[in-house]
Write an enzyme that holds these catalytic residues in place. Structure first.
Site, PDB file in Angstrom:
ATOM      1  N   LYS A 108     -10.321   0.119  -1.688  1.00 10.43           N
ATOM      2  CA  LYS A 108     -10.593  -0.525  -0.163  1.00 10.43           C
ATOM      3  C   LYS A 108      -9.892   1.234   0.950  1.00 10.43           C
ATOM      4  CE  LYS A 108      -6.871  -1.287   3.204  1.00 10.43           C
ATOM      5  NZ  LYS A 108      -5.188  -1.949   3.079  1.00 10.43           N
ATOM      6  N   LYS A 160      -7.095   3.083  -2.461  1.00 13.85           N
ATOM      7  CA  LYS A 160      -7.055   3.691  -1.207  1.00 13.85           C
ATOM      8  C   LYS A 160      -7.163   4.542  -0.835  1.00 13.85           C
ATOM      9  CE  LYS A 160      -5.232   2.193   3.433  1.00 13.85           C
ATOM     10  NZ  LYS A 160      -3.445   0.816   3.587  1.00 13.85           N
ATOM     11  N   ASP A 216       0.913  -1.176  -0.412  1.00 18.16           N
ATOM     12  CA  ASP A 216      -0.188   0.638  -0.011  1.00 18.16           C
ATOM     13  C   ASP A 216       1.165   1.172  -0.037  1.00 18.16           C
ATOM     14  OD1 ASP A 216      -2.228  -1.800   0.245  1.00 18.16           O
ATOM     15  OD2 ASP A 216      -2.726  -1.168   1.787  1.00 18.16           O
TER      16      ASP A 216
END
Length: 223
Positions: free
Chosen positions: A183, A154, A91
């Protein structure tokens, strides 16, 4: 339904004071409840990989975290190092200042550096840090992430004062369509909130409250 949502959860512990014992406990919980992954800082990737060996729980880590203000070359090295240590998902935080400066080419190059370093060996999720962006910037960040080949966009690091909102998740899903996952992370502490994020288009939930979510409780931590 509980097991379905469990498979969408990145069981997360990113606080700087996290101990090895806490990371091991995180992995134990992930195995028990069948979470998609554990998300830990790079220093704990080897530990998590050891604890999760032989299971289908993946090891996720963070790149350029939490500010996103390192160079593409640095993020690429972090990615390679994390994968060598056992990470299968990364991430990364975008270069937020570059995005706000209109330097889209740099933002795209920054993301692409991580995508190329992952080279099919790890999923790449791109943290756009929604709390710091206008809606136009959120859309542009998601477009650049998809263009650079990211697997997910995300919402948040959980370290910038604001977490996921249903509105942001819906906007991100509308922007990426079916070209990437979404996400939701930051502030998702209970079943109801997680369900709302999923209904808005989230396909993964980043939370330190995974156990509370699947057992019907409420977690306390922001991330």
């Amino acid at each position: 339904m509980t097991m379905n949502i469990a498979k969408m959860i990145d069981h997360t512990l990113l606080k700087p004071e996290a101990t090895e014992q806490q990371i091991v406990q995180l992995c134990t919980e992930a195995k028990q409840y069948g979470f998609a992954s554990v998300c830990v800082n790079p220093t704990w990737v080897k530990t998590a990989a050891r604890e999760l060996s032989g299971t289908d729980v993946r090891v996720c880590t963070v790149i350029g975290f939490p500010l996103g203000a390192t160079t593409p070359e640095t993020k690429a090295f972090e990615t390679t190092n994390a994968i060598e240590n056992g990470a299968r998902e990364v991430d990364m935080v975008i270069n937020i200042g570059a995005l706000k400066s209109g330097q889209d080419e740099l933002v795209e190059r920054d993301i692409r550096a991580v995508v190329e370093a992952a080279a099919g060996r790890a999923l790449v999720k791109v943290i756009v840090e929604t709390a710091l962006l206008t809606d136009e910037e959120k859309v542009r960040a998601c477009q650049l992430a998809v263009k650079a080949g990211a697997d997910y966009v995300k919402t948040s690091t959980g370290f910038s004062g604001g977490g996921a909102t249903v509105e942001d998740v819906a906007l991100m899903r509308k922007t990426v369509g079916d070209r990437a996952g979404v996400k939701a992370s930051g502030g998702v502490r209970d079943w109801k909130t997680a369900e709302a994020m999923i209904n808005a288009g989230a396909t993964r939930i980043g939370t330190s409250s995974g156990v509370a979510i699947v057992t019907g409780g409420t977690g306390r931590a922001d991330y």
